[in-house]
Scaffold this active site. Structure first.
Site, short mmCIF file in Angstrom:
data_model
loop_
_atom_site.label_atom_id
_atom_site.label_comp_id
_atom_site.label_asym_id
_atom_site.label_seq_id
_atom_site.Cartn_x
_atom_site.Cartn_y
_atom_site.Cartn_z
N GLY A 208 0.63 -1.18 -0.04
CA GLY A 208 -0.10 0.10 -0.09
C GLY A 208 0.79 1.35 0.10
O GLY A 208 0.53 2.13 -0.74
N ARG B 186 7.30 1.81 1.14
CA ARG B 186 7.55 0.59 1.18
C ARG B 186 8.08 -0.10 -0.11
O ARG B 186 8.77 -1.01 -0.22
CB ARG B 186 6.41 -0.52 1.98
CG ARG B 186 7.21 -1.72 2.59
CD ARG B 186 5.79 -2.46 3.25
NE ARG B 186 5.49 -1.62 4.10
CZ ARG B 186 4.34 -1.84 4.82
NH1 ARG B 186 3.19 -2.48 4.51
NH2 ARG B 186 3.51 -1.22 5.79
N ARG C 28 2.31 11.14 -8.69
CA ARG C 28 1.61 11.33 -7.17
C ARG C 28 2.54 10.80 -5.95
O ARG C 28 2.04 10.32 -4.98
CB ARG C 28 0.45 10.81 -7.20
CG ARG C 28 -0.52 11.49 -8.07
CD ARG C 28 -2.13 10.90 -7.96
NE ARG C 28 -2.99 11.52 -8.64
CZ ARG C 28 -3.97 12.27 -8.42
NH1 ARG C 28 -4.37 12.00 -6.94
NH2 ARG C 28 -4.79 12.87 -9.18
N ARG D 266 -0.38 -8.71 -3.19
CA ARG D 266 -0.44 -7.74 -2.25
C ARG D 266 0.52 -8.08 -0.98
O ARG D 266 0.45 -9.10 -0.37
CB ARG D 266 -1.81 -7.45 -1.95
CG ARG D 266 -1.94 -6.46 -0.67
CD ARG D 266 -3.29 -5.85 -0.41
NE ARG D 266 -3.66 -5.43 0.77
CZ ARG D 266 -2.87 -4.52 1.75
NH1 ARG D 266 -1.79 -3.80 0.94
NH2 ARG D 266 -3.01 -4.22 3.05
N SER E 51 0.16 -4.54 5.59
CA SER E 51 0.17 -4.70 7.03
C SER E 51 -1.53 -4.94 7.35
O SER E 51 -2.32 -4.55 6.69
CB SER E 51 0.53 -3.76 8.06
OG SER E 51 -0.30 -2.26 7.46
N ASP F 88 -0.84 -4.27 14.06
CA ASP F 88 -1.56 -4.03 15.31
C ASP F 88 -2.63 -5.10 15.57
O ASP F 88 -3.11 -6.00 14.57
CB ASP F 88 -2.23 -2.59 15.07
CG ASP F 88 -3.07 -2.51 13.76
OD1 ASP F 88 -2.53 -2.25 12.74
OD2 ASP F 88 -4.32 -2.79 14.05
N ARG G 61 6.84 -0.38 10.84
CA ARG G 61 6.09 -1.07 9.86
C ARG G 61 6.85 -0.89 8.59
O ARG G 61 6.72 -1.89 7.77
CB ARG G 61 4.76 -0.47 9.78
CG ARG G 61 3.61 -1.03 10.46
CD ARG G 61 2.25 -0.37 10.11
NE ARG G 61 1.97 0.51 10.85
CZ ARG G 61 0.93 1.57 10.71
NH1 ARG G 61 0.29 1.22 9.69
NH2 ARG G 61 0.76 2.41 11.81
N1 ADE Z 1 -3.94 -2.03 8.44
C1 ADE Z 1 -3.09 -2.23 9.38
N2 ADE Z 1 -3.89 -2.30 10.40
C2 ADE Z 1 -5.21 -1.81 10.04
C3 ADE Z 1 -6.35 -1.79 10.98
N3 ADE Z 1 -6.30 -1.84 12.25
N4 ADE Z 1 -7.21 -1.53 10.24
C4 ADE Z 1 -7.36 -1.49 8.80
N5 ADE Z 1 -6.13 -1.30 8.21
C5 ADE Z 1 -5.13 -1.69 8.89
#
Ligand code: ADE
Length: 234
Positions: free
Chosen positions: A20, A24, A43, A87, A90, A204, A217
């Site tokens: 994304g 990265r 962009r 893809r 995270s 997370d 990250r």
């Molecule tokens: N990408 C990484 N953590 C996320 C989360 N908690 N919600 C949506 N996209 C995420």
């Protein structure tokens, strides 16, 4: 050149890793690929082509969310002939069975995005799924690398900040983790008859409130990148 990717025909490989975050993408190109050429900075959504173990591979940022990913995915496939997309990203762990830094292979995509209804109308609940060959291959490559993956359903949230969604219900129905792209990627892959797989690292956790820093990250996903690249050259 396509509208959002500033590459000429032939500058993008048939196999693309798609994080994304464009930084990265740069990190992957700088640290994992050889003979790298940057083909796009439109962009600041960077794109690079290089080689990994002799195979030509591109890395293209997708941005966050299905609308952004859909722009880059559609152009990669329709304008540049891309056939396989991994893809790499995270996710937020949802299930108590997944933990920080776990690697998850997205078998299927659940979403509250309107993209399914926009495609099929109001009474058809299409299930976007991973390409089985890629999923099977990634699972076994991970085993060879000594990485234990979790495989399952990924929830692509339409909003990052959403206190109205019934997270517990999704967990009860076996959803492992949340991000914002996989359902869109799998839907478009099906539409255009190409292959796609999402590989995620848990950054997370919704149940515990744990979270990695943005810097962490950016740099802590080496295992996932290696898994994607080793699968891509298999
Ligand atoms: N990408 C990484 N953590 C996320 C989360 N908690 N919600 C949506 N996209 C995420």
């Amino acid at each position: 050149m396509s509208t959002h990717i500033g590459a000429k025909k032939g500058e993008i490989a048939e196999t693309v890793l798609m994080p994304g975050d464009p930084l990265r993408a740069k990190f992957i190109a700088d640290n994992f690929l050889e003979d790298v050429v940057q083909y796009s900075s439109v962009r600041n959504m960077f794109g690079f082509t290089g080689t990994y173990q002799g195979k030509r591979i591109s890395v293209q940022g997708s941005g966050m969310g299905i609308p952004s990913l859909a722009i880059y995915t559609t152009e990669l496939i329709k304008e540049y002939g891309v056939k396989t997309i991994y893809r790499v990203g995270s996710c937020g762990g949802m299930s108590p069975d997944v933990h920080m830094r776990d690697i998850i292979l997205g078998q299927a995509g659940t979403t509250d995005s309107s993209i399914i209804e926009n495609t099929f109308g109001p009474n058809m609940y299409y299930s976007p799924i991973a390409d089985f060959e890629l999923l099977d291959s990634a699972y076994h490559v991970a085993e060879e690398m000594g990485i234990k993956t979790k495989v399952g359903n990924i929830f692509a949230a339409d909003r990052f900040y959403n206190d109205e969604i019934d997270t517990q219900k999704l967990i009860d129905y076996g959803v492992l983790a949340t991000e914002m792209e996989t359902s869109g990627l799998y839907l478009l892959a099906a539409k255009y008859h190409v292959r796609a797989l999402t590989i995620l690292t848990v950054s997370d956790h919704l149940l515990t409130g744990e979270a990695m820093s943005a810097k962490d990250r950016e740099t802590s996903f080496d295992e996932m990148m290696r898994l994607a690249l080793n699968t891509a050259v298999k």
